[in-house]
Design a protein around this motif. Structure first.
Motif, PDB file in Angstrom:
ATOM      1  N   GLU A   1      -8.921  -1.022   3.332  1.00  0.00           N
ATOM      2  CA  GLU A   1      -9.757  -1.325   2.475  1.00  0.00           C
ATOM      3  C   GLU A   1      -9.486  -2.791   1.938  1.00  0.00           C
ATOM      4  O   GLU A   1     -10.331  -3.461   1.519  1.00  0.00           O
ATOM      5  CB  GLU A   1      -9.982  -0.060   1.288  1.00  0.00           C
ATOM      6  CG  GLU A   1     -10.422   1.105   1.730  1.00  0.00           C
ATOM      7  CD  GLU A   1     -10.700   1.867   0.452  1.00  0.00           C
ATOM      8  OE1 GLU A   1      -9.756   1.671  -0.540  1.00  0.00           O
ATOM      9  OE2 GLU A   1     -11.343   3.039   0.474  1.00  0.00           O
TER      10      GLU A   1
ATOM     11  N   ALA B   1     -12.449   2.212   6.538  1.00  0.00           N
ATOM     12  CA  ALA B   1     -11.310   3.346   6.119  1.00  0.00           C
ATOM     13  C   ALA B   1     -11.457   4.747   6.626  1.00  0.00           C
ATOM     14  O   ALA B   1     -10.941   5.692   6.051  1.00  0.00           O
ATOM     15  CB  ALA B   1     -11.368   3.291   4.604  1.00  0.00           C
ATOM     16  N   PRO B   2     -12.187   5.111   7.698  1.00  0.00           N
ATOM     17  CA  PRO B   2     -12.377   6.162   8.328  1.00  0.00           C
ATOM     18  C   PRO B   2     -11.102   6.716   8.882  1.00  0.00           C
ATOM     19  O   PRO B   2     -10.100   5.881   9.449  1.00  0.00           O
ATOM     20  CB  PRO B   2     -13.337   5.988   9.426  1.00  0.00           C
ATOM     21  CG  PRO B   2     -13.338   4.513   9.872  1.00  0.00           C
ATOM     22  CD  PRO B   2     -12.655   3.804   8.624  1.00  0.00           C
ATOM     23  N   THR B   3     -10.762   7.939   8.650  1.00  0.00           N
ATOM     24  CA  THR B   3      -9.531   8.633   9.346  1.00  0.00           C
ATOM     25  C   THR B   3      -9.802   9.526  10.361  1.00  0.00           C
ATOM     26  O   THR B   3     -10.954  10.071  10.473  1.00  0.00           O
ATOM     27  CB  THR B   3      -8.726   9.154   8.227  1.00  0.00           C
ATOM     28  OG1 THR B   3      -9.677  10.337   7.697  1.00  0.00           O
ATOM     29  CG2 THR B   3      -8.271   7.926   7.136  1.00  0.00           C
TER      30      THR B   3
ATOM     31  N   SER C   1       0.812  -1.243   0.041  1.00  0.00           N
ATOM     32  CA  SER C   1      -0.022   0.004   0.023  1.00  0.00           C
ATOM     33  C   SER C   1       0.883   1.193  -0.098  1.00  0.00           C
ATOM     34  O   SER C   1       0.429   2.274  -0.650  1.00  0.00           O
ATOM     35  CB  SER C   1      -0.957  -0.100   1.304  1.00  0.00           C
ATOM     36  OG  SER C   1      -1.713  -1.130   1.161  1.00  0.00           O
TER      37      SER C   1
ATOM     38  N   SER D   1     -13.186   1.512  13.905  1.00  0.00           N
ATOM     39  CA  SER D   1     -13.279   1.021  12.623  1.00  0.00           C
ATOM     40  C   SER D   1     -12.732  -0.202  12.518  1.00  0.00           C
ATOM     41  O   SER D   1     -13.179  -1.116  11.809  1.00  0.00           O
ATOM     42  CB  SER D   1     -12.440   2.220  11.653  1.00  0.00           C
ATOM     43  OG  SER D   1     -12.746   1.454  10.306  1.00  0.00           O
TER      44      SER D   1
ATOM     45  N   TRP E   1      -2.896   4.176   5.302  1.00  0.00           N
ATOM     46  CA  TRP E   1      -3.887   3.513   6.189  1.00  0.00           C
ATOM     47  C   TRP E   1      -5.249   3.011   5.461  1.00  0.00           C
ATOM     48  O   TRP E   1      -5.707   2.004   5.550  1.00  0.00           O
ATOM     49  CB  TRP E   1      -4.368   4.417   7.351  1.00  0.00           C
ATOM     50  CG  TRP E   1      -5.381   4.124   7.965  1.00  0.00           C
ATOM     51  CD1 TRP E   1      -6.647   4.838   7.805  1.00  0.00           C
ATOM     52  CD2 TRP E   1      -5.843   2.996   8.696  1.00  0.00           C
ATOM     53  NE1 TRP E   1      -7.742   4.288   8.644  1.00  0.00           N
ATOM     54  CE2 TRP E   1      -7.262   3.216   9.086  1.00  0.00           C
ATOM     55  CE3 TRP E   1      -5.263   1.833   9.251  1.00  0.00           C
ATOM     56  CZ2 TRP E   1      -7.933   2.319   9.997  1.00  0.00           C
ATOM     57  CZ3 TRP E   1      -6.003   0.781   9.780  1.00  0.00           C
ATOM     58  CH2 TRP E   1      -7.167   1.012  10.508  1.00  0.00           C
ATOM     59  N   ARG E   2      -5.909   4.368   4.652  1.00  0.00           N
ATOM     60  CA  ARG E   2      -6.766   3.871   3.987  1.00  0.00           C
ATOM     61  C   ARG E   2      -6.768   2.571   3.022  1.00  0.00           C
ATOM     62  O   ARG E   2      -7.670   1.672   2.772  1.00  0.00           O
ATOM     63  CB  ARG E   2      -7.498   4.910   3.335  1.00  0.00           C
ATOM     64  CG  ARG E   2      -8.861   4.846   2.390  1.00  0.00           C
ATOM     65  CD  ARG E   2      -9.120   6.238   1.911  1.00  0.00           C
ATOM     66  NE  ARG E   2      -9.115   7.012   2.696  1.00  0.00           N
ATOM     67  CZ  ARG E   2      -8.484   8.339   2.917  1.00  0.00           C
ATOM     68  NH1 ARG E   2      -7.407   8.516   2.155  1.00  0.00           N
ATOM     69  NH2 ARG E   2      -8.966   9.327   3.812  1.00  0.00           N
ATOM     70  N   THR E   3      -5.841   2.631   2.155  1.00  0.00           N
ATOM     71  CA  THR E   3      -5.328   1.474   1.363  1.00  0.00           C
ATOM     72  C   THR E   3      -5.634   0.140   1.975  1.00  0.00           C
ATOM     73  O   THR E   3      -6.043  -0.870   1.565  1.00  0.00           O
ATOM     74  CB  THR E   3      -4.334   1.854   0.262  1.00  0.00           C
ATOM     75  OG1 THR E   3      -4.441   3.191  -0.376  1.00  0.00           O
ATOM     76  CG2 THR E   3      -4.094   0.715  -0.703  1.00  0.00           C
TER      77      THR E   3
ATOM     78  N   SER F   1      -1.957   8.699   5.908  1.00  0.00           N
ATOM     79  CA  SER F   1      -3.498   8.366   5.979  1.00  0.00           C
ATOM     80  C   SER F   1      -3.912   7.623   4.719  1.00  0.00           C
ATOM     81  O   SER F   1      -4.766   6.866   4.972  1.00  0.00           O
ATOM     82  CB  SER F   1      -3.928  10.019   6.230  1.00  0.00           C
ATOM     83  OG  SER F   1      -3.879  10.303   7.247  1.00  0.00           O
ATOM     84  N   GLU F   2      -3.183   8.192   3.568  1.00  0.00           N
ATOM     85  CA  GLU F   2      -3.815   7.296   2.512  1.00  0.00           C
ATOM     86  C   GLU F   2      -3.220   5.891   2.416  1.00  0.00           C
ATOM     87  O   GLU F   2      -3.940   5.049   2.054  1.00  0.00           O
ATOM     88  CB  GLU F   2      -2.826   8.091   1.134  1.00  0.00           C
ATOM     89  CG  GLU F   2      -3.834   7.450  -0.143  1.00  0.00           C
ATOM     90  CD  GLU F   2      -5.146   7.968  -0.309  1.00  0.00           C
ATOM     91  OE1 GLU F   2      -5.851   7.360  -0.739  1.00  0.00           O
ATOM     92  OE2 GLU F   2      -5.323   8.919   0.424  1.00  0.00           O
TER      93      GLU F   2
ATOM     94  N   MET G   1     -10.391   5.205  14.633  1.00  0.00           N
ATOM     95  CA  MET G   1      -9.622   4.408  13.832  1.00  0.00           C
ATOM     96  C   MET G   1      -9.802   2.779  14.313  1.00  0.00           C
ATOM     97  O   MET G   1      -9.908   2.056  13.701  1.00  0.00           O
ATOM     98  CB  MET G   1      -8.344   4.788  13.447  1.00  0.00           C
ATOM     99  CG  MET G   1      -8.007   6.064  12.543  1.00  0.00           C
ATOM    100  SD  MET G   1      -6.448   6.624  12.410  1.00  0.00           S
ATOM    101  CE  MET G   1      -5.781   5.314  11.478  1.00  0.00           C
TER     102      MET G   1
END
Length: 690
Positions: free
Chosen positions: A71, A77-79, A44, A88, A66-68, A63-64, A85
């Protein structure tokens, strides 16, 4: 002392990893999570850092990442705040557990359903199919013969046994061949349960066959299966039932359980009689196999031709022997189902009698008179059959051995000798079983212990002083190995001694697995009997044509008509060209029914290069050589010139191939000849010329 090699870092790491995995399921899940994170997070990050549109700041890129990663792992994928987090992640884990549990439940249910379907619990919706109950080595022969009997027609065979359906299907398919047109339907379950038997719909079947297993209580199980089958079929008319038992003491119970529709075949007694018949003359086993399988000539029932019914008294049996070109008449079946095999030629054919014939297919040829092809000038001069005591060596002992001794006692002349050599079994109990109540004056039995698997022990037995050697295998072997292993080793030793001496040694061996027939080291005058094979062929024949049950009962009875191999010069002179109709007529003069011949190539070694032909054309002409043999069906007990129990001469021992010398070589006390190979060959050539 060798210095221990230092343990590498890789070995220590692998050991730690294996030890950790073996602790608990939680450690396994932890390693799985770490492995996923070790792959997902770096990938990621690489995706984010290589994206031109990703944020410029480090926090934005993290943060990106983490989101990747979230998912990818389906964790949401909330930040924002760390608590947000963490919640989530918790929701994602719970969702993952719920979905995984649901998938596991569905997978387990489908797996159990598929396993239930593989066990074959559905009803067989067929009509006129064959049903085979039980599983043993006999099932392959039975299924193969049932398929051959219905060649060219729609054939469905249902097999029910307490085994895995997939294993049965695979084994039977491999036995029949992938290109077979037979449709196999296998079901699994207890054979003694009425509901399980109903799965194969025996009421709608054309025949039902019950096979004994290899268990010690196999016969008792067969009786229970017959009782359960009787409960399923009821008292109404149903398909013919053919079952096999090993112990003759179970015959009355099995017959009562089978009822009027059932036929019970005795496996051990049939094997013992076949061993004795094969000892009488090499090749009898091959003839019987050809007569009982569906790939060659087999027995049929036909009506008496009208043109032979002349005169108020009806036709004579001798007149019917030449009324078909290829079909061979061997007996009569009365309207009440009583067979008469090889009756006297002047026997009157009664109204309603049917002919018992041997033919390759159902007899469709038009009857005609082939008496014009008989040349009476080509008949051989009558000669008495050799009768005298014999010496038989029996190597090994099993549960069929007492039956073999009994059959042998009924087949030899007075003064015969049977020497038994056992390996591990104590000789005293064997002596007691072998010397059961019987005619001791006809057959003298002696027992001793010996190492059958050691080559140095057999030469001490004076092997070439016996007329025939019979080798028996063990009933079962606990642990590694196979019951046939000892028989194969013994045959190997006997073959080596035969080659070393340069003399012919007639040997008959019993094997349990038909695949070992090709492995058996056999000599020129040796033969192999597969335990249970003849019974399987009999069961398939009776299931296909129940009217032949009485015929086979007469053919394999202890007393009565049986199959024999006679030297061709008993019927036509050696070197004479004659038709097979002439041989049939010459056999008729001896109250025998000639059904074929066994051609031996004069250029080949003794016993090699032979061709068996059953039901040849009556018009066929050939030159009969000294080593040819004629296959006949004869009733020995009905011949006044032959004492009961006379054993056919066995070639290559203490007498010539021409059978002009008694099996004992003259007087009972005469010792065997120990001439070398040249003298043996000279004597055989003189016998052929004579």
């Amino acid at each position: 002392m060798e210095r221990q090699r230092p343990t590498s870092l890789r070995d220590r790491a692998r050991y730690r990893f294996d030890t950790t995995l073996a602790r608990s399921t939680g450690m396994l899940v932890s390693w799985l999570v770490l492995s996923c994170l070790a792959v997902v997070v770096p990938v990621s990050a690489l995706v984010v850092w290589t994206d031109p549109g990703s944020p410029r700041s480090l926090s934005g890129r993290l943060s990106e990442v983490w989101r990747t990663s979230a998912e990818t792992l389906r964790l949401g994928a909330p930040t924002g705040a760390p608590v947000r987090m963490a919640l989530s992640v918790l929701l994602g884990v719970v969702a993952l557990l719920c979905v995984s549990t649901l998938v596991g439940v569905i997978t387990t249910g489908l797996g159990e359903r598929l396993a239930e379907l593989r066990r074959g619990r559905s009803m067989v919706l067929e009509q006129e199919h064959a049903v085979v109950l039980g599983w043993s080595d006999q099932v392959f022969t039975v299924v193969g013969e049932l398929a051959a009997a219905r060649a060219g027609a729609r054939c469905v065979i249902a097999v029910l046994a307490d085994r895995d359906v997939a294993e049965m299907q695979e084994a039977l398919t491999a036995s029949l061949g992938r290109g077979s047109a037979v449709r196999l339907v296998c079901r699994s379950g207890s054979l003694t349960t009425v509901d399980t038997l109903a799965l194969v719909t025996p009421r709608a079947a054309s025949s039902v066959l019950v096979l004994p297993s290899e268990a010690p209580d196999a016969d008792s199980e067969v009786v229970r299966v017959l009782l359960a089958l009787r409960a399923v079929l009821g008292d109404e008319a149903g398909p013919p039932v053919v079952a096999a038992v090993r112990d003759r003491r179970q015959l009355p119970a099995a017959r009562l359980a089978a009822g009027g529709r059932g036929t019970i075949v005795e496996t051990d007694a049939t094997t013992a009689r076949l061993l004795v018949q094969s000892a009488r003359r090499t090749g009898v086993g091959e003839v019987l196999r050809d007569l009982l399988d569906f790939s060659g000539a087999e027995f049929h029932l036909v009506e008496v031709p009208r043109f032979v019914r002349q005169g108020p008294a009806g036709a004579r049996f001798g007149e019917l022997l030449l009324c078909f070109e290829r079909a061979v008449v061997v007996g009569l079946l009365s309207p009440d189902g009583q067979p008469r095999l090889s009756p006297a030629p002047d026997t009157v054919v009664g109204p309603g009698d049917r002919l018992i014939v041997i033919a390759h297919d159902a007899v469709r040829e038009a009857p005609a008179d082939f008496g014009a092809y008989v040349d009476r000038t080509s008949f051989a001069a009558p000669r008495p059959d050799p009768v005298g005591p014999v010496r038989v060596l029996l190597l090994g002992w099993n549960r069929r051995a007492p039956l073999l001794v009994e059959a042998l006692r009924d087949s030899v002349a007075a003064g015969s000798v049977l020497d038994v050599v056992v390996d591990e079994t104590p000789a005293a109990p064997v002596q007691e079983q072998a010397c059961s109540p019987g005619d001791s004056a006809r057959l003298t039995v002696s027992c001793r212990r010996g190492e059958l698997l050691h080559p140095e022990s057999l030469p001490d037995l004076d092997l070439f002083g016996y007329d025939t050697v019979i080798v028996l295998g063990a009933d079962a072997v606990d642990g590694p190995g196979h019951p046939d292993d000892g028989v194969l080793v013994t045959l190997l030793i006997l073959r080596e001694l035969e080659l070393r001496a340069g003399r012919i040694l007639p040997v008959v061996a019993e094997l349990g697995d038909h695949r070992n027939r090709a492995l058996a080291p056999l000599g020129p005058a040796s033969d192999v009997v597969i335990r249970g094979e003849l019974t399987s062929l009999l069961m398939a024949q009776i299931a296909h044509n129940p009217g032949l049950a009485a015929v086979f009962g007469e053919l394999f009875a202890a007393h009565g008509a049986s199959v024999h191999l006679r030297p061709a010069h008993h019927y036509t002179p050696t070197g004479c060209e004659a038709s097979f109709a002439t041989v049939v007529a010459a056999a008729r003069e001896r109250s025998e029914c000639a059904v074929g011949y066994r051609r031996i190539d004069p250029e080949a070694g003794a016993g090699h290069g032979h061709e068996l032909r059953l039901g040849p054309a009556k018009t066929e002409r050939r030159v009969w050589n000294a080593r040819d043999e004629v296959v006949v069906v004869a009733n020995e007990s009905a011949r006044p010139d032959r004492p009961h129990g006379a054993l056919d001469a066995v070639p290559g021992m203490r007498h010539d191939r021409g059978d002009d010398i008694a099996p004992s070589g003259g007087s009972p006390g005469r010792r065997p000849s120990h001439d070398g190979p040249e003298q043996d060959r000279t004597r055989r050539e003189k016998g052929a010329d004579g």
